[in-house]
Design a protein around this motif. Structure first.
Motif, PDB file in Angstrom:
ATOM      1  N   ALA A  73       0.475  -0.826   0.148  1.00  0.00           N
ATOM      2  CA  ALA A  73       0.185  -0.442   0.182  1.00  0.00           C
ATOM      3  C   ALA A  73       0.528   1.217  -0.277  1.00  0.00           C
ATOM      4  CB  ALA A  73      -0.866   0.289   1.009  1.00  0.00           C
ATOM      5  N   ARG A  74       1.165   1.785  -1.022  1.00  0.00           N
ATOM      6  CA  ARG A  74       0.883   3.680  -0.907  1.00  0.00           C
ATOM      7  C   ARG A  74       0.666   4.832   0.054  1.00  0.00           C
ATOM      8  NH1 ARG A  74       1.366   6.102  -6.540  1.00  0.00           N
ATOM      9  NH2 ARG A  74       2.731   7.739  -4.879  1.00  0.00           N
ATOM     10  N   ILE A  75       1.783   4.938   1.241  1.00  0.00           N
ATOM     11  CA  ILE A  75       0.630   5.523   2.535  1.00  0.00           C
ATOM     12  C   ILE A  75       1.263   7.178   2.156  1.00  0.00           C
ATOM     13  CG2 ILE A  75      -0.084   3.893   3.676  1.00  0.00           C
ATOM     14  CD1 ILE A  75       2.919   3.522   5.545  1.00  0.00           C
ATOM     15  N   PRO A  76       1.031   8.303   2.884  1.00  0.00           N
ATOM     16  CA  PRO A  76       1.129   9.457   2.569  1.00  0.00           C
ATOM     17  C   PRO A  76       3.197   8.903   2.994  1.00  0.00           C
ATOM     18  CG  PRO A  76      -0.928   9.094   3.684  1.00  0.00           C
ATOM     19  CD  PRO A  76      -0.458   7.833   3.657  1.00  0.00           C
ATOM     20  N   MET A  77       3.431  10.230   3.144  1.00  0.00           N
ATOM     21  CA  MET A  77       5.253  10.237   2.737  1.00  0.00           C
ATOM     22  C   MET A  77       5.447  11.545   3.710  1.00  0.00           C
ATOM     23  SD  MET A  77       7.580   8.083   0.587  1.00  0.00           S
ATOM     24  CE  MET A  77       9.774   7.850   1.225  1.00  0.00           C
ATOM     25  N   VAL A  78       6.236  11.190   4.702  1.00  0.00           N
ATOM     26  CA  VAL A  78       7.548  12.480   4.833  1.00  0.00           C
ATOM     27  C   VAL A  78       8.768  12.075   4.464  1.00  0.00           C
ATOM     28  CG1 VAL A  78       8.663  13.966   6.578  1.00  0.00           C
ATOM     29  CG2 VAL A  78       6.077  12.796   7.159  1.00  0.00           C
ATOM     30  N   ILE A  79       9.819  12.880   3.951  1.00  0.00           N
ATOM     31  CA  ILE A  79      10.985  13.439   3.680  1.00  0.00           C
ATOM     32  C   ILE A  79      11.978  13.668   4.456  1.00  0.00           C
ATOM     33  CG2 ILE A  79      12.310  13.516   1.899  1.00  0.00           C
ATOM     34  CD1 ILE A  79       9.843  12.599  -0.879  1.00  0.00           C
ATOM     35  N   ALA A  80      12.830  13.260   5.447  1.00  0.00           N
ATOM     36  CA  ALA A  80      13.484  14.230   6.018  1.00  0.00           C
ATOM     37  C   ALA A  80      14.574  14.688   5.308  1.00  0.00           C
ATOM     38  CB  ALA A  80      13.614  13.467   7.233  1.00  0.00           C
ATOM     39  N   ASP A  81      13.731  15.964   4.489  1.00  0.00           N
ATOM     40  CA  ASP A  81      15.284  16.529   3.708  1.00  0.00           C
ATOM     41  C   ASP A  81      14.288  17.144   2.600  1.00  0.00           C
ATOM     42  OD1 ASP A  81      17.355  17.028   2.143  1.00  0.00           O
ATOM     43  OD2 ASP A  81      18.028  15.112   2.297  1.00  0.00           O
ATOM     44  N   SER A  82      15.058  17.561   1.638  1.00  0.00           N
ATOM     45  CA  SER A  82      14.699  18.982   1.173  1.00  0.00           C
ATOM     46  C   SER A  82      14.466  18.780  -0.030  1.00  0.00           C
ATOM     47  CB  SER A  82      15.968  20.482   1.495  1.00  0.00           C
ATOM     48  OG  SER A  82      15.551  21.552   0.637  1.00  0.00           O
ATOM     49  N   ASN A  83      13.931  19.246  -0.848  1.00  0.00           N
ATOM     50  CA  ASN A  83      13.247  19.102  -2.181  1.00  0.00           C
ATOM     51  C   ASN A  83      14.136  19.806  -3.461  1.00  0.00           C
ATOM     52  OD1 ASN A  83      12.321  21.726  -2.232  1.00  0.00           O
ATOM     53  ND2 ASN A  83      10.177  21.354  -2.555  1.00  0.00           N
ATOM     54  N   GLU A  84      15.693  20.895  -2.670  1.00  0.00           N
ATOM     55  CA  GLU A  84      16.161  21.638  -3.534  1.00  0.00           C
ATOM     56  C   GLU A  84      17.232  20.554  -4.471  1.00  0.00           C
ATOM     57  OE1 GLU A  84      16.727  25.012  -3.760  1.00  0.00           O
ATOM     58  OE2 GLU A  84      14.886  25.342  -3.139  1.00  0.00           O
ATOM     59  N   LEU A  85      17.150  19.707  -3.942  1.00  0.00           N
ATOM     60  CA  LEU A  85      17.955  18.327  -4.236  1.00  0.00           C
ATOM     61  C   LEU A  85      17.925  18.343  -5.532  1.00  0.00           C
ATOM     62  CD1 LEU A  85      18.319  15.346  -1.181  1.00  0.00           C
ATOM     63  CD2 LEU A  85      20.239  17.508  -1.810  1.00  0.00           C
ATOM     64  N   PHE A  86      17.138  18.398  -6.231  1.00  0.00           N
ATOM     65  CA  PHE A  86      16.263  17.658  -7.623  1.00  0.00           C
ATOM     66  C   PHE A  86      16.515  19.070  -8.754  1.00  0.00           C
ATOM     67  CE2 PHE A  86      14.274  15.407  -4.770  1.00  0.00           C
ATOM     68  CZ  PHE A  86      14.956  14.226  -4.624  1.00  0.00           C
ATOM     69  N   LYS A  87      16.781  20.119  -8.772  1.00  0.00           N
ATOM     70  CA  LYS A  87      17.737  20.984  -9.310  1.00  0.00           C
ATOM     71  C   LYS A  87      18.499  19.845 -11.440  1.00  0.00           C
ATOM     72  CE  LYS A  87      18.825  24.714  -6.503  1.00  0.00           C
ATOM     73  NZ  LYS A  87      19.346  25.903  -6.060  1.00  0.00           N
ATOM     74  N   ASP A  88      19.271  19.273 -10.930  1.00  0.00           N
ATOM     75  CA  ASP A  88      19.564  18.285 -12.020  1.00  0.00           C
ATOM     76  C   ASP A  88      19.168  16.506 -11.918  1.00  0.00           C
ATOM     77  OD1 ASP A  88      20.728  17.166 -14.573  1.00  0.00           O
ATOM     78  OD2 ASP A  88      22.308  17.853 -14.281  1.00  0.00           O
ATOM     79  N   ARG A  89      18.388  16.368 -12.278  1.00  0.00           N
ATOM     80  CA  ARG A  89      17.701  14.930 -12.109  1.00  0.00           C
ATOM     81  C   ARG A  89      18.592  14.277 -12.951  1.00  0.00           C
ATOM     82  NH1 ARG A  89      12.125  13.107 -10.097  1.00  0.00           N
ATOM     83  NH2 ARG A  89      11.993  15.554  -9.037  1.00  0.00           N
ATOM     84  N   THR A  90      19.726  14.225 -14.023  1.00  0.00           N
ATOM     85  CA  THR A  90      20.337  13.696 -14.980  1.00  0.00           C
ATOM     86  C   THR A  90      21.731  12.974 -14.338  1.00  0.00           C
ATOM     87  OG1 THR A  90      21.746  15.545 -15.733  1.00  0.00           O
ATOM     88  CG2 THR A  90      19.955  14.332 -17.416  1.00  0.00           C
ATOM     89  N   LYS A  91      21.899  13.714 -12.758  1.00  0.00           N
ATOM     90  CA  LYS A  91      23.452  14.164 -12.163  1.00  0.00           C
ATOM     91  C   LYS A  91      22.249  14.463 -10.974  1.00  0.00           C
ATOM     92  CE  LYS A  91      26.554  15.864 -15.466  1.00  0.00           C
ATOM     93  NZ  LYS A  91      26.818  17.290 -15.941  1.00  0.00           N
ATOM     94  N   LEU A  92      22.664  13.031  -9.745  1.00  0.00           N
ATOM     95  CA  LEU A  92      21.932  12.625  -8.386  1.00  0.00           C
ATOM     96  C   LEU A  92      22.753  12.094  -7.809  1.00  0.00           C
ATOM     97  CD1 LEU A  92      18.727  11.525  -9.807  1.00  0.00           C
ATOM     98  CD2 LEU A  92      19.481  13.763  -9.682  1.00  0.00           C
ATOM     99  N   ASN A  93      22.667  12.791  -6.489  1.00  0.00           N
ATOM    100  CA  ASN A  93      23.740  11.946  -5.399  1.00  0.00           C
ATOM    101  C   ASN A  93      23.450  11.556  -5.012  1.00  0.00           C
ATOM    102  OD1 ASN A  93      21.950  13.703  -3.803  1.00  0.00           O
ATOM    103  ND2 ASN A  93      23.664  15.503  -3.159  1.00  0.00           N
TER     104      ASN A  93
END
Length: 375
Positions: A139-159
């Motif tokens: 089951a997919r349930i509501p999700m809290v991600i303990a981080d910032s969404n600023e990480l995804f500026k370039d999705r071709t180069k991910l850390n």
């Protein structure tokens, strides 16, 4: 380095073997079934990377005499994991590469670069899904991600941090990134999210030190409790080095989660950007588990002999998934102990183990790209 003359027959045979991997139950194989299955895959991968990656061939030829004869699991040649910091290693032509992952090195450190083709990336995603669902359900349930969404500026180069978030985010919905770009807690937003979803479980994902510093420490210092409810589940990994420096054990971490966030279900995982997908998840009894398509070997750090169960040594990780790069057998810089095989109290088959820390004098890899957060 890489070669353009790909062994097409070899890769086609290999893909057929990889497609036989059981995605329904990733912990179904006992040793007598798993060893010949995985050994065959690892031997094929070794030959494929030897034929198609010049850097891999040059390094492993120094220590191994290759031939088309079966080898046991313990004799699969390994690369030191830091080789990916020092060299670009491909086993496919660069024209096949569509995404590059990097470890999240701290300032001044070199980072690993892992080059993925579409097929390898899709297979890694499927395997990660299979492993995770075994622990948290479908089951997919509501999700809290303990981080910032600023990480995804370039999705071709991910850390490693961003790749981990993307990989695990598919198991949740209504995602809420609870930290700002400076990793400070968005308190009002979190309270609003918890109030909105108070009637059911919540999935929380984050890197260990960030969860500790930005969530737990905020609650402790401000004498507040964020009630996630005892149905919620946390998946976390990476960043243990900083907690070890602060003398925070896995047990203390879990106790703080219970006391200040109300979370009782916790699954730590051991994994690295060099083997995305083949994570080793912690079971209800506190052991990390090897799935059907991955294995660990513990070696003596002085002579690299294989050590028996219940003896601590340096961890070698093996995975059947890496095809676009020679990451199927890696010597880490971590110390650990294999405690048994096929008989864990949780019922999952395969080896189960614990990680005790970094090797002395090993470079801090900064795999979760964390830094001190002022609260």
């Amino acid at each position: 380095m890489h070669l353009t003359g790909i062994n097409i027959v070899g890769i086609n045979d290999l893909i057929e073997k990889l497609d036989e991997i059981d995605l329904v139950n990733p912990y179904s194989m006992i040793a007598s079934e798993k060893i010949p299955f995985l050994q065959d895959l690892m031997h094929s991968l070794t030959n494929f990377h030897y034929d198609n990656c010049l850097g891999y061939r040059n390094f492993t030829s120094l220590f191994n005499d290759f031939g088309n004869h079966p080898v046991n699991m313990d004799s699969i040649p390994f690369l030191p994991v830091r080789m990916f910091k020092q060299h670009d290693l491909f086993s496919l032509d660069q024209s096949f590469i569509f995404k590059t992952l990097s470890s999240s090195g701290t300032s001044g450190q070199s980072v690993s670069k892992i080059h993925l083709d579409v097929t390898t990336a899709k297979r890694q995603s499927k395997i990660l899904s299979s492993i995770t669902k075994n622990f948290i359900g479908d089951a997919r349930i509501p999700m809290v991600i303990a981080d910032s969404n600023e990480l995804f500026k370039d999705r071709t180069k991910l850390n490693a941090r961003a790749a981990g978030i993307l990989g695990f985010s598919v198991f949740g919905r209504n995602h809420f990134y609870c930290l700002d770009k400076d990793l400070n807690l968005l308190v009002e937003g979190l309270i609003e999210f918890l109030d909105k979803h108070r009637d059911g479980p919540i999935l929380i994902f984050g890197f260990t030190f960030i969860v500790w510093q930005s969530l737990i420490q905020y609650a402790i210092k401000n004498q507040v409790k964020f009630d996630f409810g005892n149905q919620s589940v946390l998946i976390h990994g990476g960043g243990w080095k900083k907690l070890e420096d602060q003398k925070v054990s896995n047990r203390e971490f879990k106790q703080a989660l219970h006391n200040h966030l109300g979370i009782e279900r916790v699954h730590n995982y051991y994994g690295m950007v060099e083997q995305v997908g083949s994570v080793f998840m912690e079971c209800e009894h506190g052991y990390l588990h090897c799935p059907n398509y991955a294995e660990v070997v513990v070696r003596d750090p002085l002579n690299f002999d294989v050590l028996p169960f219940n003896m601590e040594g340096v961890i070698q990780v093996l995975s059947a998934l890496p095809v676009s790069y020679p990451g199927h057998s890696l010597l880490t810089e971590d110390l650990g102990t294999v405690h048994g095989e096929d008989d864990c109290g949780c019922g999952r088959k395969g080896k189960y183990f614990t990680v005790s820390g970094r090797m002395p004098l090993a470079e801090l890899r900064g795999c979760s790209d964390t830094r001190e957060v002022k609260i």
